[in-house]
Design a protein around this motif. Structure first.
Motif, PDB file in Angstrom:
ATOM      1  N   TYR A  46       0.829  -1.202   0.000  1.00  0.00           N
ATOM      2  CA  TYR A  46       0.000   0.000   0.000  1.00  0.00           C
ATOM      3  C   TYR A  46       0.867   1.256   0.000  1.00  0.00           C
ATOM      4  O   TYR A  46       0.606   2.206  -0.750  1.00  0.00           O
ATOM      5  CB  TYR A  46      -0.939   0.010   1.213  1.00  0.00           C
ATOM      6  CG  TYR A  46      -1.565   1.347   1.466  1.00  0.00           C
ATOM      7  CD1 TYR A  46      -2.589   1.826   0.657  1.00  0.00           C
ATOM      8  CD2 TYR A  46      -1.118   2.160   2.506  1.00  0.00           C
ATOM      9  CE1 TYR A  46      -3.157   3.066   0.878  1.00  0.00           C
ATOM     10  CE2 TYR A  46      -1.671   3.401   2.733  1.00  0.00           C
ATOM     11  CZ  TYR A  46      -2.688   3.847   1.915  1.00  0.00           C
ATOM     12  OH  TYR A  46      -3.239   5.081   2.135  1.00  0.00           O
ATOM     13  N   VAL A  47       1.891   1.285   0.836  1.00  0.00           N
ATOM     14  CA  VAL A  47       2.767   2.459   0.919  1.00  0.00           C
ATOM     15  C   VAL A  47       3.497   2.677  -0.398  1.00  0.00           C
ATOM     16  O   VAL A  47       3.600   3.811  -0.880  1.00  0.00           O
ATOM     17  CB  VAL A  47       3.757   2.306   2.097  1.00  0.00           C
ATOM     18  CG1 VAL A  47       4.847   3.357   2.051  1.00  0.00           C
ATOM     19  CG2 VAL A  47       3.009   2.377   3.415  1.00  0.00           C
ATOM     20  N   ASP A  50       0.953   3.902  -3.003  1.00  0.00           N
ATOM     21  CA  ASP A  50       0.535   5.254  -2.670  1.00  0.00           C
ATOM     22  C   ASP A  50       1.619   6.262  -3.012  1.00  0.00           C
ATOM     23  O   ASP A  50       1.331   7.323  -3.578  1.00  0.00           O
ATOM     24  CB  ASP A  50       0.177   5.325  -1.188  1.00  0.00           C
ATOM     25  CG  ASP A  50      -0.524   6.616  -0.823  1.00  0.00           C
ATOM     26  OD1 ASP A  50      -1.400   7.052  -1.595  1.00  0.00           O
ATOM     27  OD2 ASP A  50      -0.198   7.185   0.239  1.00  0.00           O
ATOM     28  N   ASN A  51       2.865   5.947  -2.687  1.00  0.00           N
ATOM     29  CA  ASN A  51       3.961   6.868  -3.009  1.00  0.00           C
ATOM     30  C   ASN A  51       4.156   7.000  -4.512  1.00  0.00           C
ATOM     31  O   ASN A  51       4.404   8.104  -5.008  1.00  0.00           O
ATOM     32  CB  ASN A  51       5.259   6.413  -2.349  1.00  0.00           C
ATOM     33  CG  ASN A  51       5.246   6.688  -0.864  1.00  0.00           C
ATOM     34  OD1 ASN A  51       4.535   7.561  -0.388  1.00  0.00           O
ATOM     35  ND2 ASN A  51       6.029   5.932  -0.132  1.00  0.00           N
ATOM     36  N   TYR A  53       1.837   6.576  -6.845  1.00  0.00           N
ATOM     37  CA  TYR A  53       0.671   7.274  -7.375  1.00  0.00           C
ATOM     38  C   TYR A  53       0.728   8.760  -7.048  1.00  0.00           C
ATOM     39  O   TYR A  53       0.453   9.607  -7.899  1.00  0.00           O
ATOM     40  CB  TYR A  53      -0.617   6.656  -6.825  1.00  0.00           C
ATOM     41  CG  TYR A  53      -1.861   7.334  -7.324  1.00  0.00           C
ATOM     42  CD1 TYR A  53      -2.281   7.177  -8.640  1.00  0.00           C
ATOM     43  CD2 TYR A  53      -2.603   8.156  -6.487  1.00  0.00           C
ATOM     44  CE1 TYR A  53      -3.410   7.816  -9.106  1.00  0.00           C
ATOM     45  CE2 TYR A  53      -3.737   8.797  -6.939  1.00  0.00           C
ATOM     46  CZ  TYR A  53      -4.131   8.625  -8.245  1.00  0.00           C
ATOM     47  OH  TYR A  53      -5.252   9.269  -8.710  1.00  0.00           O
ATOM     48  N   LEU A  54       1.096   9.100  -5.815  1.00  0.00           N
ATOM     49  CA  LEU A  54       1.165  10.507  -5.431  1.00  0.00           C
ATOM     50  C   LEU A  54       2.297  11.236  -6.143  1.00  0.00           C
ATOM     51  O   LEU A  54       2.148  12.390  -6.507  1.00  0.00           O
ATOM     52  CB  LEU A  54       1.320  10.641  -3.914  1.00  0.00           C
ATOM     53  CG  LEU A  54       0.068  10.368  -3.097  1.00  0.00           C
ATOM     54  CD1 LEU A  54       0.363  10.493  -1.620  1.00  0.00           C
ATOM     55  CD2 LEU A  54      -1.048  11.317  -3.484  1.00  0.00           C
TER      56      LEU A  54
END
Length: 64
Positions: A46-47, A50-51, A53-54
């Protein structure tokens, strides 16, 4: 008959469950946090996602 112990424990059958491998310290420690390994892998994934994607969305949008 000479290989039998001199003193026999009448409660040996009742106490046999204590020596079962399920109740060993290693098995107890392994089952202390069930699902912890799967949770660590899922959270790490997930991390990372998320990183990624952001960071992709930050480079696309420039407000200033």
């Amino acid at each position: 008959m000479s290989n039998l112990p001199l003193f026999r424990d009448p409660w040996a059958k009742s106490e046999a469950w204590r020596k079962h491998p399920v109740f060993s310290n290693r098995a107890m420690f392994r089952n202390l946090f069930p699902g912890f390994g799967i949770a660590v892998v899922a959270f790490s994934a997930y991390v990372v996602v998320d990183n990624l994607y952001l960071s992709a969305s930050k480079s696309d949008s420039k407000h200033h």
